[in-house]
Motif scaffolding. Structure first.
Motif, PDB file in Angstrom:
ATOM      1  N   GLY A 171       1.372  -0.660   0.110  1.00  0.00           N
ATOM      2  CA  GLY A 171      -0.078   0.295  -0.227  1.00  0.00           C
ATOM      3  C   GLY A 171       1.062   0.843   0.638  1.00  0.00           C
ATOM      4  O   GLY A 171       1.683   1.592  -0.933  1.00  0.00           O
ATOM      5  N   ILE A 192       4.666   1.544  -0.101  1.00  0.00           N
ATOM      6  CA  ILE A 192       5.304   0.858  -1.596  1.00  0.00           C
ATOM      7  C   ILE A 192       6.803   1.941  -2.021  1.00  0.00           C
ATOM      8  O   ILE A 192       7.867   1.583  -1.501  1.00  0.00           O
ATOM      9  N   ILE A 250      13.250  -7.678  -8.146  1.00  0.00           N
ATOM     10  CA  ILE A 250      12.156  -6.753  -7.456  1.00  0.00           C
ATOM     11  C   ILE A 250      10.417  -7.193  -8.073  1.00  0.00           C
ATOM     12  O   ILE A 250      10.790  -7.674  -9.286  1.00  0.00           O
ATOM     13  N   LYS A 251      10.060  -7.784  -6.813  1.00  0.00           N
ATOM     14  CA  LYS A 251       9.104  -8.367  -7.285  1.00  0.00           C
ATOM     15  C   LYS A 251       7.485  -7.133  -7.206  1.00  0.00           C
ATOM     16  O   LYS A 251       7.771  -6.545  -5.759  1.00  0.00           O
ATOM     17  N   ILE A 252       6.509  -7.017  -8.220  1.00  0.00           N
ATOM     18  CA  ILE A 252       4.977  -6.659  -6.862  1.00  0.00           C
ATOM     19  C   ILE A 252       4.257  -7.580  -7.482  1.00  0.00           C
ATOM     20  O   ILE A 252       4.364  -8.731  -8.006  1.00  0.00           O
ATOM     21  N   GLY A 253       3.367  -6.958  -5.814  1.00  0.00           N
ATOM     22  CA  GLY A 253       2.250  -8.147  -6.461  1.00  0.00           C
ATOM     23  C   GLY A 253       0.855  -7.786  -6.230  1.00  0.00           C
ATOM     24  O   GLY A 253       0.930  -6.775  -5.744  1.00  0.00           O
ATOM     25  N   SER A 254      -0.336  -8.585  -5.702  1.00  0.00           N
ATOM     26  CA  SER A 254      -1.048  -7.900  -4.792  1.00  0.00           C
ATOM     27  C   SER A 254      -1.776  -8.476  -3.810  1.00  0.00           C
ATOM     28  O   SER A 254      -1.659  -9.778  -4.269  1.00  0.00           O
ATOM     29  N   ASN A 272      -8.155  -5.187  -2.284  1.00  0.00           N
ATOM     30  CA  ASN A 272      -6.704  -5.375  -2.649  1.00  0.00           C
ATOM     31  C   ASN A 272      -5.662  -4.081  -2.550  1.00  0.00           C
ATOM     32  O   ASN A 272      -6.319  -3.252  -2.900  1.00  0.00           O
ATOM     33  N   SER A 291      -1.624  -3.387  -3.417  1.00  0.00           N
ATOM     34  CA  SER A 291      -0.042  -4.001  -4.077  1.00  0.00           C
ATOM     35  C   SER A 291       0.807  -4.134  -3.653  1.00  0.00           C
ATOM     36  O   SER A 291       1.192  -3.535  -1.777  1.00  0.00           O
ATOM     37  N   ILE A 294       4.718  -4.464  -2.950  1.00  0.00           N
ATOM     38  CA  ILE A 294       6.439  -5.031  -3.026  1.00  0.00           C
ATOM     39  C   ILE A 294       7.200  -5.134  -2.039  1.00  0.00           C
ATOM     40  O   ILE A 294       7.677  -5.948  -0.994  1.00  0.00           O
ATOM     41  N   ILE A 318      11.526  -5.877  -2.623  1.00  0.00           N
ATOM     42  CA  ILE A 318      12.913  -5.637  -3.151  1.00  0.00           C
ATOM     43  C   ILE A 318      14.626  -6.368  -2.569  1.00  0.00           C
ATOM     44  O   ILE A 318      14.811  -5.894  -1.099  1.00  0.00           O
ATOM     45  N   ILE A 351       4.368   6.401  -6.437  1.00  0.00           N
ATOM     46  CA  ILE A 351       5.021   4.887  -7.311  1.00  0.00           C
ATOM     47  C   ILE A 351       4.441   3.725  -6.710  1.00  0.00           C
ATOM     48  O   ILE A 351       4.058   2.667  -7.707  1.00  0.00           O
ATOM     49  N   GLY A 352       4.128   4.027  -5.374  1.00  0.00           N
ATOM     50  CA  GLY A 352       2.317   3.041  -5.081  1.00  0.00           C
ATOM     51  C   GLY A 352       1.217   2.966  -6.112  1.00  0.00           C
ATOM     52  O   GLY A 352       1.079   2.144  -6.233  1.00  0.00           O
ATOM     53  N   VAL A 401       2.281   0.940  -9.339  1.00  0.00           N
ATOM     54  CA  VAL A 401       2.280  -0.507  -8.848  1.00  0.00           C
ATOM     55  C   VAL A 401       0.636  -0.658  -8.448  1.00  0.00           C
ATOM     56  O   VAL A 401       0.159  -1.453  -9.493  1.00  0.00           O
ATOM     57  N   ASP A 402      -0.295  -0.184  -8.657  1.00  0.00           N
ATOM     58  CA  ASP A 402      -1.588  -0.413  -8.508  1.00  0.00           C
ATOM     59  C   ASP A 402      -2.021  -0.138  -9.857  1.00  0.00           C
ATOM     60  O   ASP A 402      -2.501  -1.602 -10.293  1.00  0.00           O
ATOM     61  N   GLN A 438      -0.641  -3.633 -11.301  1.00  0.00           N
ATOM     62  CA  GLN A 438      -1.315  -4.815 -10.853  1.00  0.00           C
ATOM     63  C   GLN A 438      -3.184  -4.362 -11.453  1.00  0.00           C
ATOM     64  O   GLN A 438      -3.386  -5.449 -11.709  1.00  0.00           O
ATOM     65  N   ARG A 453      -3.736  -8.527 -13.531  1.00  0.00           N
ATOM     66  CA  ARG A 453      -4.676  -9.599 -12.316  1.00  0.00           C
ATOM     67  C   ARG A 453      -6.548  -9.422 -13.807  1.00  0.00           C
ATOM     68  O   ARG A 453      -6.963 -10.618 -13.787  1.00  0.00           O
ATOM     69  N   ILE A 500      11.345  -4.553 -13.659  1.00  0.00           N
ATOM     70  CA  ILE A 500      10.743  -3.901 -13.005  1.00  0.00           C
ATOM     71  C   ILE A 500      12.125  -2.947 -12.204  1.00  0.00           C
ATOM     72  O   ILE A 500      13.352  -3.683 -12.226  1.00  0.00           O
TER      73      ILE A 500
END
Lengths: 95, 95
Positions: A39, A42, A66-70, A82, A84, A86, A88, B42-43, B46-47, B50, B54, B66
């Motif tokens: 959230g 990040i 670096i990975k991003i997800g939710s 949901n 987000s 990260i 690193i 930045i956040g 990512v949103d 995602q 998704r 990334i």
């Protein structure tokens, strides 16, 4: 509080430099550490990673994967939201 | 406003779904698009990435490379400040 080496630092509401210090302490014992946030934190996770990479450049540590997800969270009204995330990696440079 | 295909979407202060739509429009013409943001946005970058990954999973697009970095900005008092940046690639899945 455990003094055991942890390979993950979660970014919350403390001052940025507190996370920089925690990460550097872990990196003294481990070849790599993951900085995680979700959230609104990040952007702060990116700041922490960049401060470490910039201040130790040449000598020390650099940014790895670096990975991003939710993640799904249930809010108090019972609805699913949901958020987000990260992750690193900061790692010791190869000698 | 140009209608030319741009391979970069900069995240600012518009509603999130405006950037989701812009990115999807570019992805109709290009194999990959970079979503860029700095500082507090930045956040939100990512949103956006995602939401696209998704909502189009299996069918459509996925997260590619990334990168994070920092830029020096001169503030109004003449001092230099560093601001973190992020760049997220969203690409069409291989058929």
């Amino acid at each position: 509080m455990s003094t055991e080496a942890r390979d993950t630092i979660f970014i919350g509401k403390k001052p940025l430099m507190a996370y920089v210090t925690s990460t550097l302490i872990q990196l003294a014992n481990l070849p790599s550490v993951n900085i995680k946030a979700r959230g609104l934190s990040i952007g702060r996770a990116v700041d922490v990673a960049q401060i470490i990479a910039r201040k130790t450049e040449n000598a020390g540590y650099s940014i790895g994967e670096i990975k991003i997800g939710s993640e799904s969270l249930e809010s108090q009204d019972g609805r699913t939201r949901n958020v987000s995330t990260i992750e690193i990696e900061v790692k010791r440079n190869q000698a």
